[in-house]
Write an enzyme that holds these catalytic residues in place. Structure first.
Site, PDB file in Angstrom:
ATOM      1  N   MET A  37      -0.352   6.798  -3.180  1.00  0.00           N
ATOM      2  CA  MET A  37      -1.284   7.032  -4.273  1.00  0.00           C
ATOM      3  C   MET A  37      -2.011   5.776  -4.729  1.00  0.00           C
ATOM      4  SD  MET A  37       0.131   9.747  -7.031  1.00  0.00           S
ATOM      5  CE  MET A  37       0.948   8.447  -7.879  1.00  0.00           C
ATOM      6  N   ALA A  38      -1.415   4.618  -4.457  1.00  0.00           N
ATOM      7  CA  ALA A  38      -1.969   3.399  -5.045  1.00  0.00           C
ATOM      8  C   ALA A  38      -1.713   2.206  -4.135  1.00  0.00           C
ATOM      9  CB  ALA A  38      -1.355   3.148  -6.432  1.00  0.00           C
ATOM     10  N   THR A  39      -2.449   1.134  -4.404  1.00  0.00           N
ATOM     11  CA  THR A  39      -2.273  -0.147  -3.730  1.00  0.00           C
ATOM     12  C   THR A  39      -1.884  -1.174  -4.780  1.00  0.00           C
ATOM     13  OG1 THR A  39      -3.935   0.405  -2.056  1.00  0.00           O
ATOM     14  CG2 THR A  39      -3.390  -1.928  -2.328  1.00  0.00           C
ATOM     15  N   VAL A  40      -0.943  -2.045  -4.431  1.00  0.00           N
ATOM     16  CA  VAL A  40      -0.452  -3.061  -5.363  1.00  0.00           C
ATOM     17  C   VAL A  40      -0.997  -4.419  -4.929  1.00  0.00           C
ATOM     18  CG1 VAL A  40       1.563  -4.152  -6.414  1.00  0.00           C
ATOM     19  CG2 VAL A  40       1.620  -1.725  -5.817  1.00  0.00           C
ATOM     20  N   VAL A  53       0.859  -1.183   0.000  1.00  0.00           N
ATOM     21  CA  VAL A  53       0.000   0.000   0.000  1.00  0.00           C
ATOM     22  C   VAL A  53       0.892   1.229   0.000  1.00  0.00           C
ATOM     23  CG1 VAL A  53      -1.792   1.281   1.208  1.00  0.00           C
ATOM     24  CG2 VAL A  53      -1.806  -1.213   1.266  1.00  0.00           C
ATOM     25  N   GLY A  54       0.675   2.143  -0.939  1.00  0.00           N
ATOM     26  CA  GLY A  54       1.446   3.373  -1.021  1.00  0.00           C
ATOM     27  C   GLY A  54       0.565   4.592  -0.858  1.00  0.00           C
ATOM     28  N   ASP A  79      12.193   9.266  -8.244  1.00  0.00           N
ATOM     29  CA  ASP A  79      11.797   8.711  -6.937  1.00  0.00           C
ATOM     30  C   ASP A  79      12.615   7.458  -6.635  1.00  0.00           C
ATOM     31  OD1 ASP A  79      10.404   8.662  -4.550  1.00  0.00           O
ATOM     32  OD2 ASP A  79       8.738   7.502  -5.360  1.00  0.00           O
TER      33      ASP A  79
END
Length: 655
Positions: free
Chosen positions: A44-47, A41-42, A160
């Site tokens: 901006m997004a979830t993987v 989980v980041g 990044d």
């Protein structure tokens, strides 16, 4: 270029699966990608780990958080990532396969389908191991620079770079992930918003001050990455992000040897060059930094490369801080010659002359005995070192992921005897090396035997033959074959008993991927057909009619009285109507109507006559009339004491 890292596996790495109550688990995105497990989980997004049902392969699904999916800027960034990485074809870049949106259910989903990389991140490794040896640090950084170099030469900047975006695979490869902040290099490199993108610990000063980003900002982050791998700590720390940002702007990154004494001076030099606060003093891009790093590596001794973190190196001297060097490209050959000697090779200084030792009068010098002992120990130590490091022993080369023939040649060239075993692997291509025993880097005798485990590719089980089995037995057989149970369908079959398996979809003998659902086709028995009514027919006629309709015939051993004529069919079982084709029909033959003696009721009253006839099993019909007195029976038909069919009607006349 292909870069293969010899990266140790963290022994205490713990992964936690937090998929409970996640509405995306089990959902199929865009009719193609089935979401199976949340893995990261980041901001901006979830993987998620998922499966491309069309190509039957495991993928990583990067799903934008719902709050950002409604923001066109974030959606554009997602699409930009897919397009940017699609331009790169490099073994050290996590590939992007597809980009799409799914609006079949709420909330709508914006996602990327990417290469699934089983393993762990560099952050996991640093958290578990702390500082790494210089060899391990370079094994990891070189493929990172190779990936970034491909991006830089394609006109892209990652922006990044950090340990969380460096993936270490189970077979020893290094992958750079998350090009979500990637931006094309052009005349306008500043961020379009007031926010500074990237993680604060790895931001270059120009990113913080102006939001500017070019390949040298990625070089700065790689320098910080090298410092962190060599020391186990970040160069700038603080109680708040603003404190860290201030240090980036005002303080140079210190030499790694200040924290880990004994590190080679060349590693200090390359770290300081790549993290210079003045961008013009850094290598122009990742390609130049990679070339410089490899040049320095060739100048390091095995002892310097394999020095354990926190232990003095072979030189044992304090690190020399390099003076500023005016240069525009670290890879310019002329400028390389102008660099300080300790930038590309160890510094050689004139040894100090030994002090003059005065002899004692009348005897040998005091230093003779201790010096002799030291010399003997030095010779023994040198012999042991030679045996362990160069004479009798050597390290097993890393051949993970290489084709079998190439790996065997590498190991045989190093003096090893090679044995080959084979095993299935879902991640390593067929014919490539899964692993070795002893493993890469192991210190063994030069004439040792190394077993190479070669991939047979992903295991593809065969659908077993299940026709005629019960449903329970069929399910057990599928599970033992490594397959899943799909849907169940009914189908009529005259040869398979009802409730048993007729066949499968895919068919028996088909090779499929592991855990593929297999549908079971179950017999509902023979299809029902019309069973003709043969009641009242002769035995021969009834038998012929039933056999022509596809039935078997059986004659019951006992005959019965019935209304049917004697010798004809009195009844059939099963009865006429719908029945399964091929069943046996039992025919019961009639003995005709049962006969009984008719009572003589003449002279009896009408009431008594009816009672007597009914008790004898006959039906009664009364005819006649009487105007006066009690009516009596004057005649009957059939006559009294004669024989008649039981249950037939006896007519009486009364008056």
């Amino acid at each position: 270029m292909e870069a293969q890292a010899e990266v140790p596996r963290p022994p205490t790495l713990l992964r936690v699966d937090v998929t409970l109550q996640d509405p995306l688990i089990g959902r199929v995105l865009d009719g193609r990608y089935r979401v199976e497990q949340r893995i990261a989980v980041g901001g901006m997004a979830t993987v998620y780990r998922g499966v491309d049902t069309r190509l039957d392969r495991v993928v990583a699904l990067k799903v934008m958080h719902p709050g950002f999916a409604a923001d066109p800027e974030f959606v554009e960034r997602f699409i930009r990532e897919a397009k940017a990485v699609a331009k790169l074809s490099h073994p050290n870049v996590v590939g992007v396969f597809d980009q799409g949106e799914d609006h079949t259910a709420a909330p709508p989903v914006v996602f990327l389908a990417m290469e699934y990389v089983p393993g762990w991140t560099l952050r996991d490794l640093l958290r578990d191991r702390g500082a790494l040896s210089p060899r391990t640090a370079l094994d990891i950084l070189e493929p990172v620079l190779a990936a970034l170099g491909a991006a830089h030469r394609a006109g892209l900047v990652h922006r990044d770079v950090k340990p969380e975006n460096v993936l270490l695979t189970e077979d020893g490869r290094v992958k750079v992930a998350d090009f979500g902040l990637v931006r094309a290099v052009n005349g306008q490199t500043a961020a379009t918003t007031q926010q500074v993108m990237g993680t604060v610990s790895y931001l270059a000063p120009e990113q913080i001050e102006r939001g500017a980003a070019d390949p040298r900002t990625d070089v700065y982050a790689c320098g910080v990455l090298l410092y962190e791998m060599l020391t186990g700590a970040k160069p700038h720390t603080g109680e708040s992000p603003m404190h860290v940002i201030y240090q980036h702007l005002s303080t140079d990154v210190p030499p790694p040897s200040e924290r880990v004494p004994g590190l080679a001076e060349q590693l200090d030099a390359i770290t300081l060059a790549s993290t210079s606060r003045d961008a013009s003093r850094r290598p122009a891009d990742a390609v130049e930094l990679l070339a410089a790093l490899q040049h320095i590596r060739r100048g390091l001794t095995p002892a310097q490369l394999d020095a354990e973190p926190g232990t003095p190196g072979p030189q044992g001297s304090p690190t020399t801080v390099l003076p500023p060097v005016e240069r525009t490209s670290i890879m310019d050959p002329a400028l390389l010659r102008e660099l300080p000697a300790d930038f590309v090779m160890p510094r050689h200084e004139e040894p100090e002359r030994p002090p003059v030792v005065r002899r004692r009068r009348g005897g040998r010098p005091r230093w003779v005995l201790p010096t002799g002992v030291v010399l003997v120990l030095a010779v023994l130590l040198a012999g042991l070192t030679w045996a362990l490091n160069g004479g009798l022993y050597t390290s097993v080369p890393g051949v993970l992921g290489e084709p079998q023939q190439t790996a065997m040649q590498t190991l045989q060239h190093a003096g090893f005897t090679v044995q080959v075993t084979q095993d299935f692997s879902a991640t390593v291509p067929k014919g490539s090396v899964i692993g070795t025993d002893p493993g890469p880097g192991a210190h063994v005798r030069k004439d040792a035997t190394v077993t190479v485990d070669v991939s047979k590719g992903a295991q593809r089980p065969t659908v077993p033959t299940l026709a005629g089995k019960s449903v329970d037995d069929a399910i057990k057989a599928l599970q033992q074959a490594g397959l899943a149970v799909g849907s169940r369908q009914q189908q009529g079959d005259a040869t398979i008993p009802a409730g048993s398996v007729v066949g499968t979809d895919p068919a028996a003998g088909t090779q499929v991927a592991a855990n593929t659902p297999v549908n079971l086709i179950i017999s509902s028995g023979p299809q029902p057909v019309d069973l003709p009514d043969v009641t009242g027919e002769s035995i021969d006629q009834a038998t012929s009619d039933l056999q022509q309709a596809g039935f078997q015939v059986r004659i019951a051993p006992d005959q019965v009285f019935s209304d049917q004529d004697a010798g004809t069919v009195a009844s059939m079982s099963p009865p006429a109507g719908q029945s399964q084709q091929g069943v046996t029909v039992t025919l019961t033959i009639s003995k005709g109507q049962q006969q009984a003696t008719v009572p003589d009721v003449t002279g009896l009253s009408e009431k008594d006559a009816q009672r007597k006839l009914k008790q004898a099993g006959f039906k009664v019909r009364s005819l006649g009339f009487s105007l006066f007195g009690t009516p009596t029976v004057h005649s009957q038909n059939p006559g009294g004491n004669g024989q008649a069919a039981l249950g037939s009607t006896v007519t009486i006349w009364v008056y």
